[in-house]
Design an enzyme around this catalytic site. Structure first.
Site, PDB file in Angstrom:
ATOM      1  N   GLU A 125       0.851  -1.187   0.000  1.00  0.00           N
ATOM      2  CA  GLU A 125       0.000   0.000   0.000  1.00  0.00           C
ATOM      3  C   GLU A 125       0.891   1.243   0.000  1.00  0.00           C
ATOM      4  O   GLU A 125       1.786   1.376   0.836  1.00  0.00           O
ATOM      5  CB  GLU A 125      -0.923   0.033   1.210  1.00  0.00           C
ATOM      6  N   GLU A 165       4.754   4.853   3.856  1.00  0.00           N
ATOM      7  CA  GLU A 165       4.237   6.171   4.238  1.00  0.00           C
ATOM      8  C   GLU A 165       5.410   7.007   4.738  1.00  0.00           C
ATOM      9  O   GLU A 165       6.395   6.467   5.263  1.00  0.00           O
ATOM     10  CB  GLU A 165       3.181   5.993   5.339  1.00  0.00           C
ATOM     11  N   ASP A 220      10.024   6.841   0.517  1.00  0.00           N
ATOM     12  CA  ASP A 220       9.512   6.979  -0.838  1.00  0.00           C
ATOM     13  C   ASP A 220       9.227   5.611  -1.458  1.00  0.00           C
ATOM     14  O   ASP A 220      10.138   4.829  -1.718  1.00  0.00           O
ATOM     15  CB  ASP A 220      10.518   7.753  -1.681  1.00  0.00           C
ATOM     16  N   ASP A 251      -2.610  12.368  -3.058  1.00  0.00           N
ATOM     17  CA  ASP A 251      -2.748  13.813  -3.200  1.00  0.00           C
ATOM     18  C   ASP A 251      -3.199  14.133  -4.626  1.00  0.00           C
ATOM     19  O   ASP A 251      -2.534  13.760  -5.588  1.00  0.00           O
ATOM     20  CB  ASP A 251      -1.408  14.488  -2.905  1.00  0.00           C
ATOM     21  N   LYS A 300      -4.628  21.883  -8.682  1.00  0.00           N
ATOM     22  CA  LYS A 300      -4.317  22.977  -9.608  1.00  0.00           C
ATOM     23  C   LYS A 300      -3.692  22.428 -10.889  1.00  0.00           C
ATOM     24  O   LYS A 300      -2.832  21.559 -10.840  1.00  0.00           O
ATOM     25  CB  LYS A 300      -3.379  23.979  -8.946  1.00  0.00           C
ATOM     26  N   THR A 306     -13.580   4.813   5.139  1.00  0.00           N
ATOM     27  CA  THR A 306     -12.876   5.455   6.240  1.00  0.00           C
ATOM     28  C   THR A 306     -13.510   6.788   6.599  1.00  0.00           C
ATOM     29  O   THR A 306     -14.355   7.321   5.876  1.00  0.00           O
ATOM     30  CB  THR A 306     -11.400   5.696   5.876  1.00  0.00           C
ATOM     31  N   LYS A 307     -13.054   7.342   7.704  1.00  0.00           N
ATOM     32  CA  LYS A 307     -13.509   8.666   8.125  1.00  0.00           C
ATOM     33  C   LYS A 307     -13.204   9.702   7.053  1.00  0.00           C
ATOM     34  O   LYS A 307     -14.034  10.581   6.767  1.00  0.00           O
ATOM     35  CB  LYS A 307     -12.826   9.041   9.447  1.00  0.00           C
TER      36      LYS A 307
END
Length: 253
Positions: free
Chosen positions: A74, A99, A126, A149, A153, A223-224
């Site tokens: 993951e 992570e 990474d 993410d 933009k 999830t939340k």
């Protein structure tokens, strides 16, 4: 989660290469509980990607888990809410969560401790470096990328993780029949993901729907973070692509 960023090595229009990492650097401040979990559990469950990539620590999941089992990677586990639930639901599968956000890793350590999980290990750093330098081709059962993410933009779209070179890298690390599972709540990024993965010769979309989307698989917990996105009016889209043994032959012109 959306606190991570996309990453691979991308080319701009001028043909130069820019380094994109699989995360955005953030200031790390742990709560007292997270600090306690980190101090007690990190050495048992965590490793640094830099140490693995440099060879200081061998990349050896069978040694890390004490067995040989299907392996899921993951990328961007965030606080680990869905990560821990999925690991608990599939004890026969080993899970690697990559992570960079230390409070998220510490929170996931707390979840590991609370649930008594033995099939989950954490890697700080990474994921792109790990995939490129150490993960052997054909060795992963599944790669999960949930809510990366979105870089909303337009001028930042080139920073997104899911780009052709990255998807080619992931596909090469999946075993035949292995799965790349993506989810996002940003419609434009979802369309980009679908286009990029559809363009990878080693992947095929498992969706039977005309639009290519997959209903949220039962194995991916809500999830939340996801509930908040839905409450704010953003639809969540899942994509599930399967690694094929060889590229499908192209029809003659």
């Amino acid at each position: 989660m959306d606190q991570q960023a996309g990453a691979s090595t991308a080319s701009d229009e001028a043909g130069t290469h820019r380094r994109i990492t699989s995360f955005v650097q953030q200031r790390n401040r742990l709560t007292e509980g997270q600090t306690h979990a980190w101090d007690r559990l990190w050495t048992a469950f965590g490793l640094d990607v830099a140490d693995v990539v440099s060879g200081l620590v061998p990349y050896d999941p069978p040694a890390w888990f004490g067995r040989r089992a299907p392996l899921v990677l993951e990328i961007g586990s965030g606080t680990g809410e869905s990560t821990a639930l999925q690991a608990a639901a599939a004890p026969e599968v080993d899970h690697l969560a990559v992570e960079v956000f230390e409070p998220g890793l510490a929170q996931l350590l707390m979840r590991i401790d609370e649930a008594g999980l033995t099939n989950l290990r954490l890697l700080r750093g990474d994921a792109v470096d790990l995939l490129r330098e150490r993960v052997p081709p054909g060795s992963l059962t599944e790669v999960r990328i949930f809510f990366p993410d979105p870089w909303p933009k337009r001028r930042h779209h080139k920073r997104r993780l899911v780009q052709p070179a990255f998807v080619t890298l992931v596909a090469s690390r999946l075993a035949p029949g292995g799965v790349l599972h993506l989810a996002t709540d940003w419609a434009h990024y979802a369309a980009q993901m679908r286009a990029v993965c559809s363009g990878e010769p080693l992947l095929e979309n498992t969706s039977t729907a005309a639009d290519g989307w997959t209903p949220q698989p039962a194995g991916r917990p809500e999830t939340k973070f996801e509930r908040r996105a839905l409450a704010e009016g953003r639809d969540v889209r899942d994509l599930v692509f399967r690694r094929i043994s060889a590229p499908h032959p192209q029809p003659p012109n």
